[in-house]
Design an enzyme around this catalytic site. Structure first.
Site, mmCIF file in Angstrom:
data_model
loop_
_atom_site.group_PDB
_atom_site.id
_atom_site.type_symbol
_atom_site.label_atom_id
_atom_site.label_comp_id
_atom_site.label_asym_id
_atom_site.label_seq_id
_atom_site.Cartn_x
_atom_site.Cartn_y
_atom_site.Cartn_z
ATOM 1 N N HIS A 167 6.875 5.402 -5.270
ATOM 2 C CA HIS A 167 7.775 4.667 -6.164
ATOM 3 C C HIS A 167 7.548 5.220 -7.582
ATOM 4 C CE1 HIS A 167 9.130 1.116 -8.507
ATOM 5 N NE2 HIS A 167 9.737 0.708 -7.404
ATOM 6 N N ASP A 180 -1.233 1.873 -3.835
ATOM 7 C CA ASP A 180 -0.126 1.008 -4.242
ATOM 8 C C ASP A 180 0.212 0.132 -3.043
ATOM 9 O OD1 ASP A 180 2.372 -0.110 -4.601
ATOM 10 O OD2 ASP A 180 3.301 1.694 -5.430
ATOM 11 N N GLN A 204 4.158 -2.858 -1.024
ATOM 12 C CA GLN A 204 4.914 -3.115 0.214
ATOM 13 C C GLN A 204 4.011 -3.357 1.422
ATOM 14 O OE1 GLN A 204 8.020 -3.691 0.114
ATOM 15 N NE2 GLN A 204 8.611 -2.791 -1.832
ATOM 16 N N LYS A 262 6.549 -10.149 -4.519
ATOM 17 C CA LYS A 262 6.910 -9.565 -3.216
ATOM 18 C C LYS A 262 6.180 -10.262 -2.078
ATOM 19 C CE LYS A 262 7.789 -4.952 -5.150
ATOM 20 N NZ LYS A 262 9.239 -4.793 -5.162
ATOM 21 N N CYS A 312 14.148 3.539 -6.757
ATOM 22 C CA CYS A 312 13.056 3.975 -7.645
ATOM 23 C C CYS A 312 12.170 5.011 -6.963
ATOM 24 C CB CYS A 312 12.204 2.802 -8.129
ATOM 25 S SG CYS A 312 13.116 1.676 -9.156
HETATM 26 N N1 PLP Z 1 5.415 0.304 -5.702
HETATM 27 C C1 PLP Z 1 6.204 0.106 -4.646
HETATM 28 C C2 PLP Z 1 5.923 0.826 -3.370
HETATM 29 C C3 PLP Z 1 7.293 -0.767 -4.756
HETATM 30 O O1 PLP Z 1 8.087 -0.970 -3.706
HETATM 31 C C4 PLP Z 1 7.517 -1.431 -5.979
HETATM 32 C C5 PLP Z 1 8.677 -2.314 -6.158
HETATM 33 O O2 PLP Z 1 9.667 -2.233 -5.469
HETATM 34 C C6 PLP Z 1 6.649 -1.203 -7.035
HETATM 35 C C7 PLP Z 1 5.609 -0.318 -6.869
HETATM 36 C C8 PLP Z 1 6.826 -1.881 -8.363
HETATM 37 O O3 PLP Z 1 6.614 -3.256 -8.223
HETATM 38 P P1 PLP Z 1 6.889 -4.234 -9.446
HETATM 39 O O4 PLP Z 1 8.301 -3.976 -9.888
HETATM 40 O O5 PLP Z 1 6.705 -5.593 -8.867
HETATM 41 O O6 PLP Z 1 5.915 -3.906 -10.505
#
Ligand code: PLP
Length: 404
Positions: free
Chosen positions: A122, A199, A202, A225, A363
Protein backbone atom coordinates in the site's frame (compact mmCIF):
# COMPACT_ATOMS: atom_id res chain seq x y z
CA UNK A 1 -19.54 -21.51 14.16
CA UNK A 2 -20.66 -18.04 13.10
CA UNK A 3 -24.30 -17.14 13.59
CA UNK A 4 -24.28 -14.50 10.89
CA UNK A 5 -27.90 -13.40 11.32
CA UNK A 6 -27.36 -12.78 15.02
CA UNK A 7 -24.08 -10.98 14.32
CA UNK A 8 -25.67 -8.74 11.69
CA UNK A 9 -28.12 -7.45 14.29
CA UNK A 10 -25.13 -6.06 16.23
CA UNK A 11 -24.37 -3.68 13.33
CA UNK A 12 -27.11 -1.05 12.99
CA UNK A 13 -25.93 0.22 9.60
CA UNK A 14 -26.36 -3.20 7.97
CA UNK A 15 -30.13 -2.79 8.28
CA UNK A 16 -30.30 0.34 6.11
CA UNK A 17 -31.15 0.74 2.47
CA UNK A 18 -29.41 2.74 -0.28
CA UNK A 19 -31.39 3.83 -3.34
CA UNK A 20 -34.29 1.83 -1.90
CA UNK A 21 -32.25 -1.40 -1.97
CA UNK A 22 -30.85 -3.32 0.99
CA UNK A 23 -27.24 -2.31 1.58
CA UNK A 24 -24.73 -4.97 0.50
CA UNK A 25 -21.54 -3.69 2.08
CA UNK A 26 -18.48 -5.25 0.43
CA UNK A 27 -15.91 -2.54 1.14
CA UNK A 28 -14.57 -3.94 4.38
CA UNK A 29 -10.91 -3.65 3.39
CA UNK A 30 -11.39 0.13 3.27
CA UNK A 31 -13.21 0.27 6.59
CA UNK A 32 -15.45 -2.01 8.61
CA UNK A 33 -18.83 -1.17 10.09
CA UNK A 34 -19.18 -0.72 13.85
CA UNK A 35 -21.10 -2.93 16.25
CA UNK A 36 -23.50 -1.26 18.70
CA UNK A 37 -21.15 -2.01 21.62
CA UNK A 38 -18.41 0.14 20.04
CA UNK A 39 -20.83 2.96 19.26
CA UNK A 40 -22.14 2.77 22.83
CA UNK A 41 -18.61 2.76 24.30
CA UNK A 42 -17.82 6.06 22.54
CA UNK A 43 -21.06 7.64 23.69
CA UNK A 44 -20.66 6.30 27.24
CA UNK A 45 -17.08 7.58 27.48
CA UNK A 46 -18.10 11.10 26.41
CA UNK A 47 -21.20 11.04 28.65
CA UNK A 48 -19.52 9.73 31.79
CA UNK A 49 -15.76 9.30 31.66
CA UNK A 50 -14.31 12.18 29.67
CA UNK A 51 -11.25 14.04 30.98
CA UNK A 52 -7.78 14.50 29.56
CA UNK A 53 -5.53 11.59 30.46
CA UNK A 54 -2.20 11.36 32.29
CA UNK A 55 -2.07 14.96 33.48
CA UNK A 56 -4.85 15.19 36.04
CA UNK A 57 -5.04 14.20 39.66
CA UNK A 58 -8.82 14.49 39.71
CA UNK A 59 -11.12 11.49 39.66
CA UNK A 60 -12.24 11.67 36.03
CA UNK A 61 -8.74 12.11 34.68
CA UNK A 62 -7.54 9.12 36.68
CA UNK A 63 -10.46 7.07 35.45
CA UNK A 64 -9.92 8.00 31.78
CA UNK A 65 -6.19 7.26 32.20
CA UNK A 66 -6.91 3.85 33.72
CA UNK A 67 -9.31 3.04 30.89
CA UNK A 68 -6.82 4.06 28.22
CA UNK A 69 -4.05 2.06 29.86
CA UNK A 70 -6.23 -1.01 30.19
CA UNK A 71 -7.10 -0.59 26.49
CA UNK A 72 -3.36 -0.64 25.80
CA UNK A 73 -3.10 -3.88 27.74
CA UNK A 74 -6.03 -5.28 25.73
CA UNK A 75 -4.15 -4.49 22.49
CA UNK A 76 -1.00 -6.08 23.94
CA UNK A 77 -2.87 -9.26 24.75
CA UNK A 78 -4.74 -9.26 21.39
CA UNK A 79 -1.54 -9.25 19.33
CA UNK A 80 0.50 -11.28 21.79
CA UNK A 81 3.06 -8.60 22.68
CA UNK A 82 5.19 -9.01 25.79
CA UNK A 83 4.75 -5.58 27.34
CA UNK A 84 2.52 -2.49 27.15
CA UNK A 85 5.73 -0.47 26.71
CA UNK A 86 5.76 -1.90 23.19
CA UNK A 87 2.25 -0.70 22.28
CA UNK A 88 2.15 2.82 20.83
CA UNK A 89 -1.20 4.38 20.02
CA UNK A 90 -1.27 6.24 16.71
CA UNK A 91 -3.95 7.50 14.32
CA UNK A 92 -3.77 4.36 12.19
CA UNK A 93 -1.49 2.20 10.09
CA UNK A 94 -0.35 5.15 8.00
CA UNK A 95 0.77 7.14 11.02
CA UNK A 96 2.35 4.02 12.55
CA UNK A 97 4.52 3.49 9.47
CA UNK A 98 5.38 7.19 9.19
CA UNK A 99 6.48 7.15 12.83
CA UNK A 100 8.51 4.01 12.24
CA UNK A 101 10.13 5.27 9.04
CA UNK A 102 11.01 8.63 10.53
CA UNK A 103 12.42 7.38 13.83
CA UNK A 104 14.02 4.20 12.51
CA UNK A 105 15.72 6.07 9.68
CA UNK A 106 17.04 8.74 12.04
CA UNK A 107 18.45 6.08 14.37
CA UNK A 108 19.69 3.44 11.97
CA UNK A 109 19.73 4.34 8.25
CA UNK A 110 22.54 6.00 6.34
CA UNK A 111 23.70 6.41 2.76
CA UNK A 112 24.36 3.05 1.11
CA UNK A 113 21.91 1.17 3.36
CA UNK A 114 18.92 -0.67 1.90
CA UNK A 115 15.30 -1.09 3.00
CA UNK A 116 13.41 -3.94 1.41
CA UNK A 117 9.70 -3.59 0.67
CA UNK A 118 7.54 -5.52 -1.79
CA UNK A 119 5.77 -4.87 -5.06
CA UNK A 120 2.38 -5.28 -3.40
CA UNK A 121 2.68 -2.58 -0.74
CA UNK A 122 0.00 0.00 0.00
CA UNK A 123 1.28 3.56 -0.58
CA UNK A 124 1.43 3.83 3.24
CA UNK A 125 4.33 1.39 3.23
CA UNK A 126 6.09 3.01 0.26
CA UNK A 127 5.89 6.78 0.55
CA UNK A 128 7.08 7.14 4.19
CA UNK A 129 10.25 5.24 3.20
CA UNK A 130 10.71 7.41 0.11
CA UNK A 131 10.46 10.57 2.23
CA UNK A 132 13.14 9.28 4.61
CA UNK A 133 15.28 7.93 1.75
CA UNK A 134 15.49 11.46 0.37
CA UNK A 135 16.64 12.68 3.76
CA UNK A 136 19.13 9.94 4.65
CA UNK A 137 20.21 8.62 1.26
CA UNK A 138 19.37 4.94 1.71
CA UNK A 139 18.02 2.83 -1.12
CA UNK A 140 14.58 1.15 -1.35
CA UNK A 141 14.60 -2.25 -3.01
CA UNK A 142 11.54 -4.17 -4.13
CA UNK A 143 10.64 -7.85 -3.73
CA UNK A 144 8.88 -8.77 -7.00
CA UNK A 145 5.35 -10.19 -7.20
CA UNK A 146 4.60 -13.27 -9.36
CA UNK A 147 1.75 -13.54 -11.87
CA UNK A 148 -0.27 -15.44 -9.26
CA UNK A 149 0.10 -12.54 -6.84
CA UNK A 150 2.62 -14.10 -4.48
CA UNK A 151 5.98 -12.75 -3.39
CA UNK A 152 8.90 -14.17 -5.34
CA UNK A 153 10.64 -15.76 -2.37
CA UNK A 154 13.79 -16.69 -4.30
CA UNK A 155 14.17 -13.06 -5.33
CA UNK A 156 13.56 -12.03 -1.71
CA UNK A 157 16.36 -14.26 -0.45
CA UNK A 158 18.69 -13.00 -3.17
CA UNK A 159 17.96 -9.39 -2.22
CA UNK A 160 19.05 -9.85 1.41
CA UNK A 161 22.61 -8.60 1.77
CA UNK A 162 24.83 -6.87 4.33
CA UNK A 163 23.45 -3.45 3.28
CA UNK A 164 19.85 -4.49 4.09
CA UNK A 165 18.89 -2.76 7.35
CA UNK A 166 15.13 -3.43 7.42
CA UNK A 167 12.43 -5.45 5.66
CA UNK A 168 9.01 -3.75 5.70
CA UNK A 169 6.28 -5.91 4.29
CA UNK A 170 2.52 -6.23 4.21
CA UNK A 171 1.06 -9.29 5.91
CA UNK A 172 -2.03 -9.37 3.65
CA UNK A 173 -2.37 -7.51 0.35
CA UNK A 174 -5.29 -5.08 0.24
CA UNK A 175 -5.62 -5.72 -3.51
CA UNK A 176 -4.75 -9.37 -4.13
CA UNK A 177 -5.83 -10.81 -0.80
CA UNK A 178 -2.50 -12.67 -0.67
CA UNK A 179 -1.43 -13.74 2.80
CA UNK A 180 2.34 -13.39 2.69
CA UNK A 181 4.55 -15.96 4.45
CA UNK A 182 5.69 -13.46 7.09
CA UNK A 183 6.93 -16.17 9.46
CA UNK A 184 9.35 -17.39 6.80
CA UNK A 185 10.26 -13.84 5.75
CA UNK A 186 11.05 -12.91 9.35
CA UNK A 187 13.11 -16.01 9.99
CA UNK A 188 15.11 -15.49 6.77
CA UNK A 189 15.70 -11.81 7.58
CA UNK A 190 16.61 -12.57 11.19
CA UNK A 191 19.15 -15.16 10.08
CA UNK A 192 20.96 -12.17 8.52
CA UNK A 193 20.36 -10.02 11.61
CA UNK A 194 17.82 -7.83 9.80
CA UNK A 195 14.68 -6.60 11.63
CA UNK A 196 11.25 -6.88 10.00
CA UNK A 197 8.28 -4.49 10.12
CA UNK A 198 4.84 -5.81 9.16
CA UNK A 199 1.90 -3.80 7.84
CA UNK A 200 -0.98 -5.61 9.50
CA UNK A 201 -3.82 -3.35 8.29
CA UNK A 202 -5.47 -6.22 6.39
CA UNK A 203 -4.40 -9.13 8.60
CA UNK A 204 -5.28 -8.26 12.18
CA UNK A 205 -9.05 -8.06 11.42
CA UNK A 206 -9.09 -11.46 9.71
CA UNK A 207 -6.50 -13.85 11.10
CA UNK A 208 -5.03 -14.52 14.53
CA UNK A 209 -1.80 -12.55 14.88
CA UNK A 210 0.80 -13.13 17.57
CA UNK A 211 3.75 -10.77 17.14
CA UNK A 212 6.02 -12.82 19.41
CA UNK A 213 5.29 -16.10 17.64
CA UNK A 214 5.90 -14.38 14.30
CA UNK A 215 9.03 -12.75 15.67
CA UNK A 216 7.98 -9.39 14.15
CA UNK A 217 10.08 -6.41 15.23
CA UNK A 218 7.35 -3.90 14.33
CA UNK A 219 3.69 -4.46 13.53
CA UNK A 220 1.16 -1.78 12.51
CA UNK A 221 -2.63 -1.81 12.24
CA UNK A 222 -5.70 0.46 12.15
CA UNK A 223 -8.63 0.42 14.57
CA UNK A 224 -11.25 1.31 11.96
CA UNK A 225 -10.51 -1.81 9.91
CA UNK A 226 -11.18 -4.04 12.92
CA UNK A 227 -14.63 -2.72 13.84
CA UNK A 228 -13.21 0.07 16.02
CA UNK A 229 -13.41 3.83 15.54
CA UNK A 230 -11.53 5.92 13.00
CA UNK A 231 -8.53 7.92 14.17
CA UNK A 232 -6.94 5.22 16.33
CA UNK A 233 -4.26 2.72 15.41
CA UNK A 234 -1.30 0.86 16.82
CA UNK A 235 2.40 0.47 16.29
CA UNK A 236 3.92 -2.49 18.09
CA UNK A 237 7.69 -2.26 18.36
CA UNK A 238 10.29 -4.42 20.04
CA UNK A 239 11.41 -2.61 23.18
CA UNK A 240 15.13 -2.89 22.44
CA UNK A 241 14.66 -1.12 19.10
CA UNK A 242 12.14 1.49 20.31
CA UNK A 243 14.53 2.49 23.07
CA UNK A 244 17.20 3.35 20.51
CA UNK A 245 14.80 5.37 18.31
CA UNK A 246 14.22 9.12 18.78
CA UNK A 247 10.72 10.57 19.29
CA UNK A 248 8.60 11.16 16.20
CA UNK A 249 6.91 14.34 17.41
CA UNK A 250 7.56 16.75 20.27
CA UNK A 251 5.08 18.21 22.72
CA UNK A 252 3.14 17.20 25.80
CA UNK A 253 3.38 13.78 27.44
CA UNK A 254 6.47 12.62 25.54
CA UNK A 255 8.87 14.45 27.87
CA UNK A 256 10.40 13.82 31.26
CA UNK A 257 11.92 17.26 31.76
CA UNK A 258 12.01 20.37 29.57
CA UNK A 259 14.33 23.33 29.88
CA UNK A 260 15.23 25.78 27.12
CA UNK A 261 18.67 24.17 26.98
CA UNK A 262 17.72 20.50 26.93
CA UNK A 263 14.75 18.14 27.03
CA UNK A 264 14.79 14.57 28.27
CA UNK A 265 12.20 12.17 26.94
CA UNK A 266 9.59 10.08 28.67
CA UNK A 267 9.69 6.31 28.95
CA UNK A 268 8.13 3.93 26.46
CA UNK A 269 5.55 4.03 25.07
CA UNK A 270 4.85 7.69 25.97
CA UNK A 271 8.01 8.91 24.25
CA UNK A 272 6.14 8.28 20.98
CA UNK A 273 2.76 9.72 22.02
CA UNK A 274 3.06 13.52 21.89
CA UNK A 275 -0.04 15.57 22.63
CA UNK A 276 -3.48 14.57 23.87
CA UNK A 277 -3.99 11.04 22.57
CA UNK A 278 -7.29 9.74 21.22
CA UNK A 279 -8.05 8.08 24.54
CA UNK A 280 -11.74 7.65 23.70
CA UNK A 281 -10.63 5.93 20.49
CA UNK A 282 -8.36 3.57 22.46
CA UNK A 283 -11.16 2.72 24.86
CA UNK A 284 -13.56 1.95 22.00
CA UNK A 285 -10.88 0.00 20.14
CA UNK A 286 -10.51 -2.28 23.17
CA UNK A 287 -14.28 -2.90 23.07
CA UNK A 288 -14.00 -3.78 19.35
CA UNK A 289 -11.18 -6.24 20.12
CA UNK A 290 -13.30 -7.82 22.86
CA UNK A 291 -16.12 -8.10 20.36
CA UNK A 292 -14.10 -9.96 17.72
CA UNK A 293 -12.53 -12.17 20.39
CA UNK A 294 -16.05 -13.00 21.54
CA UNK A 295 -16.74 -14.38 18.06
CA UNK A 296 -13.26 -15.95 17.90
CA UNK A 297 -10.49 -15.22 15.40
CA UNK A 298 -10.38 -18.84 14.23
CA UNK A 299 -14.14 -18.86 13.62
CA UNK A 300 -13.83 -15.52 11.76
CA UNK A 301 -11.00 -16.80 9.54
CA UNK A 302 -12.84 -20.04 8.83
CA UNK A 303 -16.10 -18.33 7.91
CA UNK A 304 -14.46 -15.64 5.77
CA UNK A 305 -12.35 -18.23 3.93
CA UNK A 306 -15.42 -20.25 3.07
CA UNK A 307 -17.26 -17.13 1.90
CA UNK A 308 -14.25 -16.11 -0.20
CA UNK A 309 -14.05 -19.55 -1.84
CA UNK A 310 -17.75 -19.43 -2.60
CA UNK A 311 -17.38 -15.93 -4.09
CA UNK A 312 -14.41 -16.93 -6.25
CA UNK A 313 -16.26 -19.98 -7.61
CA UNK A 314 -19.33 -17.95 -8.44
CA UNK A 315 -17.38 -15.03 -9.93
CA UNK A 316 -15.36 -17.38 -12.12
CA UNK A 317 -18.59 -18.50 -13.81
CA UNK A 318 -19.10 -14.99 -15.19
CA UNK A 319 -17.94 -14.69 -18.82
CA UNK A 320 -14.98 -12.32 -19.18
CA UNK A 321 -14.16 -12.45 -15.45
CA UNK A 322 -10.50 -11.88 -14.61
CA UNK A 323 -9.56 -12.16 -10.94
CA UNK A 324 -6.31 -10.35 -10.20
CA UNK A 325 -4.43 -12.38 -7.59
CA UNK A 326 -4.78 -16.13 -7.19
CA UNK A 327 -2.38 -16.86 -4.35
CA UNK A 328 -2.61 -20.25 -2.64
CA UNK A 329 -2.91 -18.59 0.79
CA UNK A 330 -5.43 -15.77 0.62
CA UNK A 331 -7.77 -13.61 2.63
CA UNK A 332 -11.28 -12.40 1.78
CA UNK A 333 -10.33 -9.60 -0.63
CA UNK A 334 -11.11 -10.16 -4.33
CA UNK A 335 -10.00 -7.80 -7.09
CA UNK A 336 -11.39 -8.31 -10.57
CA UNK A 337 -12.10 -6.94 -14.04
CA UNK A 338 -14.89 -8.03 -16.34
CA UNK A 339 -14.18 -7.90 -20.09
CA UNK A 340 -13.25 -4.34 -20.93
CA UNK A 341 -15.77 -2.73 -18.59
CA UNK A 342 -14.08 0.15 -16.77
CA UNK A 343 -13.90 -0.54 -13.01
CA UNK A 344 -15.51 2.78 -12.14
CA UNK A 345 -18.47 2.06 -14.49
CA UNK A 346 -18.89 -1.32 -12.82
CA UNK A 347 -18.64 0.23 -9.34
CA UNK A 348 -21.09 3.03 -10.11
CA UNK A 349 -23.71 0.67 -11.54
CA UNK A 350 -23.30 -1.83 -8.68
CA UNK A 351 -23.76 1.06 -6.26
CA UNK A 352 -27.16 1.79 -7.83
CA UNK A 353 -28.11 -1.77 -6.90
CA UNK A 354 -27.12 -1.10 -3.29
CA UNK A 355 -23.81 -2.95 -3.59
CA UNK A 356 -20.82 -1.09 -2.14
CA UNK A 357 -17.50 -2.14 -3.69
CA UNK A 358 -14.33 -0.13 -4.17
CA UNK A 359 -12.80 0.70 -7.53
CA UNK A 360 -9.50 2.20 -8.65
CA UNK A 361 -5.87 1.60 -7.77
CA UNK A 362 -6.53 0.92 -4.05
CA UNK A 363 -3.49 3.00 -3.06
CA UNK A 364 -1.23 0.43 -4.71
CA UNK A 365 -0.28 2.06 -8.00
CA UNK A 366 3.01 0.16 -8.45
CA UNK A 367 1.03 -3.09 -8.18
CA UNK A 368 -1.39 -1.87 -10.87
CA UNK A 369 1.64 -1.14 -13.07
CA UNK A 370 2.93 -4.66 -12.38
CA UNK A 371 -0.24 -6.10 -13.89
CA UNK A 372 -0.47 -3.44 -16.61
CA UNK A 373 -3.89 -2.24 -15.45
CA UNK A 374 -5.23 1.10 -14.25
CA UNK A 375 -7.41 -0.29 -11.51
CA UNK A 376 -9.76 -3.05 -10.43
CA UNK A 377 -13.12 -3.58 -8.80
CA UNK A 378 -12.58 -4.88 -5.29
CA UNK A 379 -15.03 -6.78 -3.12
CA UNK A 380 -13.81 -7.34 0.42
CA UNK A 381 -15.65 -9.41 2.98
CA UNK A 382 -16.29 -9.53 6.71
CA UNK A 383 -17.82 -12.18 8.96
CA UNK A 384 -21.11 -10.26 8.73
CA UNK A 385 -21.40 -10.83 4.97
CA UNK A 386 -23.50 -13.70 3.64
CA UNK A 387 -23.62 -16.03 0.65
CA UNK A 388 -26.84 -14.23 -0.33
CA UNK A 389 -24.79 -11.01 -0.57
CA UNK A 390 -22.24 -12.78 -2.77
CA UNK A 391 -25.16 -13.91 -4.95
CA UNK A 392 -26.39 -10.30 -5.12
CA UNK A 393 -22.90 -9.20 -6.21
CA UNK A 394 -22.75 -11.88 -8.91
CA UNK A 395 -26.26 -11.02 -10.16
CA UNK A 396 -25.32 -7.33 -10.16
CA UNK A 397 -22.15 -7.94 -12.19
CA UNK A 398 -24.14 -10.06 -14.68
CA UNK A 399 -26.63 -7.26 -15.05
CA UNK A 400 -23.92 -4.68 -15.68
CA UNK A 401 -22.13 -7.03 -18.10
CA UNK A 402 -25.28 -7.48 -20.18
CA UNK A 403 -25.72 -3.71 -20.37
CA UNK A 404 -22.33 -3.32 -22.07
N1 PLP B 1 -1.77 -0.74 4.60
C1 PLP B 1 -2.69 -1.50 4.01
C2 PLP B 1 -2.32 -2.86 3.52
C3 PLP B 1 -3.99 -1.00 3.85
O1 PLP B 1 -4.92 -1.76 3.26
C4 PLP B 1 -4.29 0.29 4.33
C5 PLP B 1 -5.63 0.87 4.14
O2 PLP B 1 -6.38 0.49 3.27
C6 PLP B 1 -3.30 1.02 4.96
C7 PLP B 1 -2.04 0.48 5.07
C8 PLP B 1 -3.55 2.40 5.50
O3 PLP B 1 -4.45 2.32 6.57
P1 PLP B 1 -5.01 3.65 7.23
O4 PLP B 1 -5.61 4.46 6.12
O5 PLP B 1 -6.03 3.17 8.20
O6 PLP B 1 -3.88 4.35 7.86
Amino acid sequence: MIDVERIRRDFPILGREVYGKPLVYLDNAATTQKPQCVIDAISEAYCNENANVHRGIHFLSQQATDMMESARDKVRQFIGAGSTEEIIFTRGTTESINLLASSFAQAFLREGDEVLISGMEHHSNIVPWQIQAQRYGFRIRIIPVTDLGELDMDAFKALLNPKTKLVSITHVSNVLGTVNPVLEIISQAHSHGIPVAVDGAQSVPHIKVNVQELGADFYAFSGHKIYGPTGIGVLYGRKGLLEKMPPYQGGGEMIKKVTFEKTTYNELPYKFEAGTPDYIGSIALAIALDYVQGIGMDAIAGYENELCKYAIDRLNDIPGMRIIGNASDRSAVISFLVGDIHPSDMGTLLDRLGIAVRTGHHCAEPLMDRYGILGTVRASFSFYNTKAEVDALVAGIERVRLMF
